[in-house]
Design a protein around this motif. Structure first.
Motif, mmCIF file in Angstrom:
data_model
loop_
_atom_site.group_PDB
_atom_site.id
_atom_site.type_symbol
_atom_site.label_atom_id
_atom_site.label_comp_id
_atom_site.label_asym_id
_atom_site.label_seq_id
_atom_site.Cartn_x
_atom_site.Cartn_y
_atom_site.Cartn_z
ATOM 1 N N GLY A 151 -11.136 -4.716 -10.455
ATOM 2 C CA GLY A 151 -10.743 -6.110 -10.269
ATOM 3 C C GLY A 151 -9.251 -6.322 -10.324
ATOM 4 O O GLY A 151 -8.780 -7.451 -10.148
ATOM 5 N N ARG A 152 -8.486 -5.260 -10.523
ATOM 6 C CA ARG A 152 -7.026 -5.362 -10.551
ATOM 7 C C ARG A 152 -6.480 -5.147 -9.145
ATOM 8 O O ARG A 152 -6.848 -4.183 -8.473
ATOM 9 N N PRO A 153 -5.601 -6.018 -8.664
ATOM 10 C CA PRO A 153 -5.077 -5.888 -7.305
ATOM 11 C C PRO A 153 -4.431 -4.529 -7.087
ATOM 12 O O PRO A 153 -3.716 -4.015 -7.958
ATOM 13 N N PRO A 154 -4.666 -3.919 -5.951
ATOM 14 C CA PRO A 154 -4.071 -2.607 -5.663
ATOM 15 C C PRO A 154 -2.577 -2.714 -5.415
ATOM 16 O O PRO A 154 -2.078 -3.734 -4.937
ATOM 17 N N ARG A 155 -1.856 -1.649 -5.747
ATOM 18 C CA ARG A 155 -0.414 -1.627 -5.500
ATOM 19 C C ARG A 155 -0.124 -1.602 -4.005
ATOM 20 O O ARG A 155 0.865 -2.184 -3.548
ATOM 21 N N ALA A 156 -0.975 -0.924 -3.259
ATOM 22 C CA ALA A 156 -0.810 -0.847 -1.808
ATOM 23 C C ALA A 156 -2.163 -1.143 -1.162
ATOM 24 O O ALA A 156 -2.939 -0.221 -0.883
ATOM 25 N N PRO A 157 -2.479 -2.422 -0.925
ATOM 26 C CA PRO A 157 -3.768 -2.754 -0.319
ATOM 27 C C PRO A 157 -3.923 -2.084 1.044
ATOM 28 O O PRO A 157 -2.963 -1.984 1.815
ATOM 29 N N LEU A 158 -5.129 -1.639 1.338
ATOM 30 C CA LEU A 158 -5.368 -0.987 2.615
ATOM 31 C C LEU A 158 -5.044 -1.930 3.774
ATOM 32 O O LEU A 158 -4.577 -1.490 4.826
ATOM 33 N N GLU A 159 -5.249 -3.224 3.569
ATOM 34 C CA GLU A 159 -4.921 -4.197 4.613
ATOM 35 C C GLU A 159 -3.429 -4.166 4.932
ATOM 36 O O GLU A 159 -3.029 -4.252 6.102
ATOM 37 N N VAL A 170 -1.444 -1.574 4.546
ATOM 38 C CA VAL A 170 -1.175 -0.308 5.231
ATOM 39 C C VAL A 170 -1.564 -0.406 6.702
ATOM 40 O O VAL A 170 -0.855 0.076 7.594
ATOM 41 N N ARG A 171 -2.682 -1.052 6.969
ATOM 42 C CA ARG A 171 -3.110 -1.217 8.363
ATOM 43 C C ARG A 171 -2.112 -2.076 9.141
ATOM 44 O O ARG A 171 -1.849 -1.825 10.316
ATOM 45 N N MET A 172 -1.565 -3.095 8.481
ATOM 46 C CA MET A 172 -0.549 -3.913 9.135
ATOM 47 C C MET A 172 0.673 -3.079 9.502
ATOM 48 O O MET A 172 1.318 -3.303 10.528
ATOM 49 N N ALA A 173 0.993 -2.112 8.643
ATOM 50 C CA ALA A 173 2.187 -1.291 8.861
ATOM 51 C C ALA A 173 2.049 -0.348 10.048
ATOM 52 O O ALA A 173 3.035 0.248 10.485
ATOM 53 N N ALA A 174 0.834 -0.232 10.585
ATOM 54 C CA ALA A 174 0.629 0.664 11.720
ATOM 55 C C ALA A 174 1.314 0.159 12.978
ATOM 56 O O ALA A 174 1.532 0.920 13.923
ATOM 57 N N LYS A 175 1.655 -1.129 13.001
ATOM 58 C CA LYS A 175 2.283 -1.714 14.186
ATOM 59 C C LYS A 175 3.567 -2.426 13.788
ATOM 60 O O LYS A 175 3.600 -3.166 12.814
ATOM 61 N N ARG A 220 10.350 9.978 4.382
ATOM 62 C CA ARG A 220 9.462 9.189 5.248
ATOM 63 C C ARG A 220 8.028 9.654 5.029
ATOM 64 O O ARG A 220 7.713 10.835 5.223
ATOM 65 N N LEU A 221 7.156 8.738 4.629
ATOM 66 C CA LEU A 221 5.763 9.065 4.334
ATOM 67 C C LEU A 221 4.930 8.978 5.612
ATOM 68 O O LEU A 221 4.969 7.957 6.308
ATOM 69 N N PRO A 222 4.185 10.016 5.949
ATOM 70 C CA PRO A 222 3.318 9.948 7.137
ATOM 71 C C PRO A 222 2.293 8.820 6.986
ATOM 72 O O PRO A 222 1.809 8.547 5.877
ATOM 73 N N TYR A 223 1.959 8.189 8.091
ATOM 74 C CA TYR A 223 1.030 7.065 8.036
ATOM 75 C C TYR A 223 -0.319 7.487 7.446
ATOM 76 O O TYR A 223 -0.930 6.739 6.666
ATOM 77 N N ALA A 224 -0.788 8.687 7.779
ATOM 78 C CA ALA A 224 -2.084 9.151 7.267
ATOM 79 C C ALA A 224 -2.082 9.213 5.743
ATOM 80 O O ALA A 224 -3.078 8.854 5.094
ATOM 81 N N ALA A 225 -0.965 9.654 5.162
ATOM 82 C CA ALA A 225 -0.878 9.721 3.699
ATOM 83 C C ALA A 225 -0.881 8.320 3.097
ATOM 84 O O ALA A 225 -1.522 8.070 2.070
ATOM 85 N N ALA A 226 -0.163 7.397 3.742
ATOM 86 C CA ALA A 226 -0.156 6.014 3.263
ATOM 87 C C ALA A 226 -1.546 5.408 3.346
ATOM 88 O O ALA A 226 -1.984 4.676 2.450
ATOM 89 N N TRP A 227 -2.270 5.718 4.423
ATOM 90 C CA TRP A 227 -3.625 5.197 4.597
ATOM 91 C C TRP A 227 -4.548 5.708 3.496
ATOM 92 O O TRP A 227 -5.326 4.936 2.910
ATOM 93 N N LEU A 228 -4.470 6.987 3.191
ATOM 94 C CA LEU A 228 -5.325 7.563 2.140
ATOM 95 C C LEU A 228 -5.014 6.936 0.783
ATOM 96 O O LEU A 228 -5.922 6.630 0.007
ATOM 97 N N PHE A 229 -3.716 6.746 0.498
ATOM 98 C CA PHE A 229 -3.334 6.123 -0.768
ATOM 99 C C PHE A 229 -3.845 4.688 -0.833
ATOM 100 O O PHE A 229 -4.404 4.253 -1.844
ATOM 101 N N GLY A 230 -3.678 3.930 0.267
ATOM 102 C CA GLY A 230 -4.149 2.553 0.295
ATOM 103 C C GLY A 230 -5.650 2.455 0.158
ATOM 104 O O GLY A 230 -6.169 1.563 -0.537
ATOM 105 N N ALA A 231 -6.374 3.373 0.798
ATOM 106 C CA ALA A 231 -7.829 3.371 0.707
ATOM 107 C C ALA A 231 -8.288 3.644 -0.725
ATOM 108 O O ALA A 231 -9.210 2.994 -1.241
#
Length: 325
Positions: free
Chosen positions: A273-281, A283-288, A252-263
């Motif tokens: 210009g290449r789409p990110p594998r984990a868009p920060l948007e 990750v933010r959705m995953a907070a709820k 289980r990945l802590p949310y803070a680590a996921a946020w840093l990776f997404g950022a």
């Protein structure tokens, strides 16, 4: 004649297929470069146009008794967020106005569960309040504003019914969608860990059936959530693992680590210009946890969704048979 926008996409293609199976005469709005593989075996009349081209939309809607507006710009990252608002907000207003002016008897607009308010410790429904400021990212915000435009037209007398489907899964997810990408990444061995979040999967065929039920029995100006089952991401990955004979991730990945990776991924995408594998948007959705109720759709539309596992199995089979993994 029935008009469907977005039929080159995943959900729109299945809405068109459900209508074709009923023997309905179809007109599908397509851009010149649209991917037509998902509807290649269907009989339909093609209307070339664009959500931003009002003249093409008036031509497409002419003579149509029902219009299903499923098309949307579904991206959780783009260098130019204005494109999302131009397609999702202005484009929706253009389609619905064209349909109303053409005299359509019923117009079904595909919104998203992302516009539904989610209580801090409960399950959201069509009456749960939310606001633009509470929504994470430009995709959700653009769909919220599009939904407000649809409701405004309904209040003015347009026969618009809104459906709010959760995340569809199943076969023929060509791009794939963000939800299809979860399944595909798992099959490709790219899911070493998971975050503690919750969402809702729906068989894309059930989602399409919900659209048809909304056209037949929905009340203009009403929203209808289409969902069968609330699931944690861990439960979803375990279900896919069981169906694909692979091991589910245990870390289980802590949310803070996921946020840093997404950022970091999103910042790099702005440069390359290449789409990110984990868009920060995302990750933010995953907070709820997005847990909702479909009691209204079941009560008023007579809509009865089935289990999601058969759809997951069809998605896995389709991805494998079409060399995605």
């Amino acid at each position: 004649m029935i008009l469907v926008t977005g039929a080159s996409g995943f959900l729109g293609g299945h809405v068109a297929r459900a209508l074709a199976q009923r023997g309905e005469p179809l007109r599908l709005l397509m851009r010149p470069g649209s991917d037509r593989r998902g509807v290649a075996d269907l009989e339909y009349e093609e209307a070339i146009g664009d959500l931003r081209d009002e003249a093409s939309l008036r031509s497409a809607a002419a003579g149509c008794s029902r219009v299903y507006h499923v098309a949307a710009d579904y991206r959780l990252w783009t260098r130019d967020p204005g494109e999302l608002y131009a397609s999702n907000v202005d484009g929706t207003r253009n389609v619905l106005r064209a349909a109303a002016e053409a005299g359509a008897e019923r117009i079904v607009y595909t919104s998203t569960v992302g516009t539904i308010g989610i209580p801090g410790d409960g399950i959201g429904d069509e009456e749960t309040p939310t606001s633009l400021d509470e929504l994470a990212g430009h995709y959700k915000r653009s769909k919220y504003l599009a939904e407000q435009a649809a409701l405004e037209l309904a209040r003015a007398g347009a026969p618009v019914v809104l459906v709010n489907p959760t995340a569809p899964v199943g076969e023929a997810d060509l791009k794939p969608t963000a939800t299809g990408r979860i399944i595909l990444d798992f099959l490709l061995g790219r899911t070493p860990a998971y975050v503690d979040t919750g969402l809702n999967l729906i068989d894309v065929r059930d989602a399409a059936a919900g659209h048809l039920a909304a056209a037949e029995r929905g009340r203009p100006g009403s929203r209808y959530i289409l969902k069968p089952r609330n699931m944690s991401l861990k439960e979803i990955l375990e279900a896919v693992a069981a169906l694909s004979s692979r091991k589910a991730p245990r870390l289980r990945l802590p949310y803070a680590a996921a946020w840093l990776f997404g950022a970091a991924e999103t910042a790099l995408a702005q440069v390359t210009g290449r789409p990110p594998r984990a868009p920060l948007e995302a990750v933010r959705m995953a907070a709820k946890k997005v847990y909702v109720s479909s009691a209204k759709a079941e009560r008023e539309l007579g809509w009865r969704p089935g289990p999601v596992e058969p759809a997951l199995e069809r998605a896995i089979t389709w991805f494998r048979e079409n060399q995605y993994c």
